[in-house]
Structure formats: C-alpha cells, structure tokens
Design an enzyme around this catalytic site. Structure first.
Site, short mmCIF file in Angstrom:
data_model
loop_
_atom_site.label_atom_id
_atom_site.label_comp_id
_atom_site.label_asym_id
_atom_site.label_seq_id
_atom_site.Cartn_x
_atom_site.Cartn_y
_atom_site.Cartn_z
N LYS A 70 0.84 -1.20 0.02
CA LYS A 70 0.01 0.03 -0.06
C LYS A 70 0.85 1.20 0.01
O LYS A 70 0.18 2.31 -0.08
CB LYS A 70 -0.94 -0.02 1.19
N SER B 28 -2.50 -12.45 4.58
CA SER B 28 -2.99 -12.41 3.07
C SER B 28 -2.01 -13.26 2.01
O SER B 28 -2.27 -13.56 1.18
CB SER B 28 -3.33 -10.96 2.72
N1 PMP Z 1 -3.26 -7.77 1.72
C1 PMP Z 1 -3.09 -7.01 2.54
C2 PMP Z 1 -2.41 -7.10 4.04
C3 PMP Z 1 -3.43 -5.38 2.35
O1 PMP Z 1 -3.47 -4.52 3.22
C4 PMP Z 1 -4.04 -5.27 1.14
C5 PMP Z 1 -4.39 -3.86 0.70
N2 PMP Z 1 -5.57 -3.56 1.34
C6 PMP Z 1 -4.16 -6.36 -0.04
C7 PMP Z 1 -3.55 -7.61 0.48
C8 PMP Z 1 -4.88 -6.24 -1.22
O2 PMP Z 1 -4.11 -5.18 -2.26
P1 PMP Z 1 -5.19 -4.36 -3.20
O3 PMP Z 1 -5.97 -3.24 -2.26
O4 PMP Z 1 -4.31 -3.74 -3.95
O5 PMP Z 1 -6.20 -5.27 -3.68
#
Ligand code: PMP
Length: 359
Positions: A55, A297
């Site tokens: 991010k 994630s």
């Molecule tokens: N994993 C984590 C820990 C995140 O903070 C984010 C962003 N919210 C994502 C995955 C997903 O990324 P994106 O917002 O680009 O879809």
C-alpha cells in the site's frame, strides 16, 4: 553468486532524495523448499517497501496525483478509511510531505497498525466493528465533508490501479523478461493490485493465467451478486455474501469499484477461494521453511499458489504476491501459537548446562 565466494554488496548506485523514492522495485524471490519439484515458484515480496506493504505504492500515487491536479492543497488534512496498511503507507508519505492525516478504522484490526500510524504522527478515529468497512468509510466521508479535508478514496480512485499498472506490473514484466510466467496469483482488498497488473499482463503476457482469490467464507465475487453503489461509486450497502474473515487487508464487506474493472473485463482466469486459517498456516510455513516473513494475506495467496502448483504442468512458473510483512501481526491470531516465555523444551535446554538459569 557461487557459495564458495564471500558475499559482497556495492550500494544502490545512487543517493535517495526522498523516502518515497524507495517505494517499489520489490524483489521476486524463488521458493526453494516448499515448492513442488515439478514447478518453479516465486513470491513478489511487497514487505520490502519502506513502510512494509504494497500500500506504500497506492499512498504515494494518491498524494502525488492529487498534488498535481490541485485537488490536494498544500498542508490540507488527508482522511481515509483503512484496515491498516493504506493508513501506514499514507502516514509515512504524509509525514514526509507535511500533510496531517486522520485515519478511520474498525476496532477489529491489529494494534500494531494503530500504533504504527500514530508513531508516524497520524490521528486515528476508531469505528465499531459491527459497522464493518462500510462504517469506517461513512465516518471518513462525514469527517471530510464537515472539515473540508481531502478524502483519499482508495476503493474508488483511478490512482490506485494506475500505480500498479505503472510500477508493480512493469517490475513483473522486467523481472520475467525472456522467461515464461504461467500463473500470477493474488487476492484483493481494494482490487488495485489485480486491476493494474492485469491490464498489463493481458496485453503483454496473454499466456499468463491470472488467479484471483478471496476468503472461503466471504465469497463476494464468487456469489455473482452485484454491488450497489452510490453516485461516487462508493458502496451503498454491505454485500450479502460478506462474513468476517481472518485475512486482514483482503475482501472488505463490499465489492470495490477499483476491482469492478477486473470483473467486467474478465481480467482473471480462475477464482479460487481459500479458508482464512490456511493463510495463517502458510504464512508460518513461509517463515519457517523459506525465511520469508509475510502476513496472513501473503499466506493465503501462497496457499492458493500451492494448489495451482500441485495441478500445474511440469516446468510451470508461478508468481505469487506477498502484500505485507508478518511483523504487522504480532498481537493477532497469526502469532497466537507462539509462546512469549520459554517452552518446556527451551527450559530443558537452559537446564542442560549449569550457568545462567532462570528461577
Ligand atoms: N493484503 C493486505 C495485507 C493488504 O493490506 C491489501 C490492501 N488492502 C491487500 C492484500 C490487497 O491489495 P489491493 O488493495 O491492491 O487489492
């Protein structure tokens, strides 16, 4: 480098004028021990970004694009609803560029994120967990309207996918130049990563299969139920398929507008849901078997990449996104099984020699 030589380094070949100049150019790293033998697996480790997550890219993109357009005024307060990493990235960028930052955040997200944002000087307004992402967003909007603040709109802004199109995707194209890339695996939070990267892969790497994931108990995309939006493309209601899940940063309680482009253009080839607890297990496996420290994630994306790998043709090359660092989860279920004090085995080790034992 051969292992008989000592490691050396020779600097970046430049001096950095600004912390923001260190964002991006994250490494794609080979998975040596966990990957099935018939495939080549890589992870793109976004925790190499200066504030520890993917991010940081979005944060610099929103601030610099709106500085250029004049929408963001010098010294104006920035406000955003964020589950954490966007807040930490914005806090880093706003600190360096002199913008006050206010973040609204449901009280269900990890303490580390709250403290980190405050450490960078941001202010935090917590919202009730029961009101989910929708509540966080409404609060940010209310505060922006009442105070004339700049609302960053990570879930709607074009600056989100564009930075991934211009940086994340370019890095993947460059790093895999002259090499096959059969699968690229990612989840979605705002959808910025997949929407931006898939624009480029579809054009320049049409043979790369794009694998999208979401939590098994919150299959918003999988449900096929469309999202109602307001006149600003923000969600009008919480999505009916949403359930609270342990993959922080993934799948809010609505289908983001930034993600919608990927769905409308069929810019993914397969949607593979993953149970949240598998994200925790694979994050731990990546740490223990590869020395790669990512959050839930990243573990969840890797769980999906492993499923893809098992079924993939021999010689397939797979790249998986790891969005952030595992250190952001010390107080969360990811580290629940990790003891603070000595385990029985460690006490036995301590007692096995005479000196310096604890009482
Ligand atoms: N994993 C984590 C820990 C995140 O903070 C984010 C962003 N919210 C994502 C995955 C997903 O990324 P994106 O917002 O680009 O879809």
């Amino acid at each position: 480098m051969s292992q008989s030589e000592s490691r050396t380094t020779d600097g970046q070949g430049r001096l950095f004028e600004h912390i923001a100049d260190t964002i991006g150019n994250t490494p794609c790293i080979r998975i040596r021990n966990l990957a099935p033998e018939h495939v080549e697996m890589y992870v793109k480790a976004e925790y190499f970004n200066p504030a520890g997550s993917v991010k940081d890219r979005l944060a610099i993109s929103i601030i610099e694009e709106t500085e250029r357009s004049g929408e963001l005024k010098p010294g104006q307060t920035v406000v955003e609803a964020t589950s954490g990493n966007t807040g930490v990235g914005l806090a880093m960028v706003c600190a360096a560029k002199g913008y006050p930052l206010v973040v609204t955040m449901a009280d269900s997200f990890s303490i580390e994120r709250r403290k980190l944002m405050r450490f960078f000087g941001a202010k935090l307004v917590l919202t009730p967990k029961a009101e989910k992402g929708f509540g966080m967003y409404q609060k940010a909007k209310e505060l922006a309207e009442a105070n004339g603040w700049f609302l960053a709109r990570q879930f709607e802004t074009d600056a989100n996918a564009r930075i991934h199109e211009n940086t994340t995707a370019r890095e993947i194209i460059a790093d895999f130049e002259g090499k096959e890339l059969d699968y690229w695996v990612t989840g979605y939070g705002t959808g910025g990563t997949i929407s931006g990267v898939s624009r480029v892969l579809r054009k320049e790497r049409p043979n790369t299969k794009i694998i999208l994931s979401e939590p098994a108990n919150a299959q918003l995309v999988g449900s096929g139920v469309a999202q109602d939006r307001d006149e600003n493309n923000a969600p009008a209601v919480s999505h009916s398929a949403f359930q609270p899940h342990p993959v922080q940063g993934w799948t809010p309680d609505f289908i983001p507008y930034v993600l919608q482009e990927t769905l409308d253009n069929s810019n993914y080839d397969e949607l593979i849901p993953v149970p949240g607890p598998e994200g925790i297990q694979w994050s731990n496996q990546l740490a223990q078997k590869e020395g790669i420290l990512t959050g839930v994630s990243g573990g969840a994306s890797f769980a999906v990449a492993m499923q893809v790998a098992e079924k993939a043709a021999p010689g397939s090359v797979i790249l998986c996104m790891l969005p952030d660092t595992g250190e952001r989860y010390l107080s969360s279920p990811l580290f629940e099984s990790i003891e603070e004090y000595m385990t029985e085995e460690e006490v036995a080790l301590s007692k096995s020699t005479p000196g310096f034992q604890m009482d």
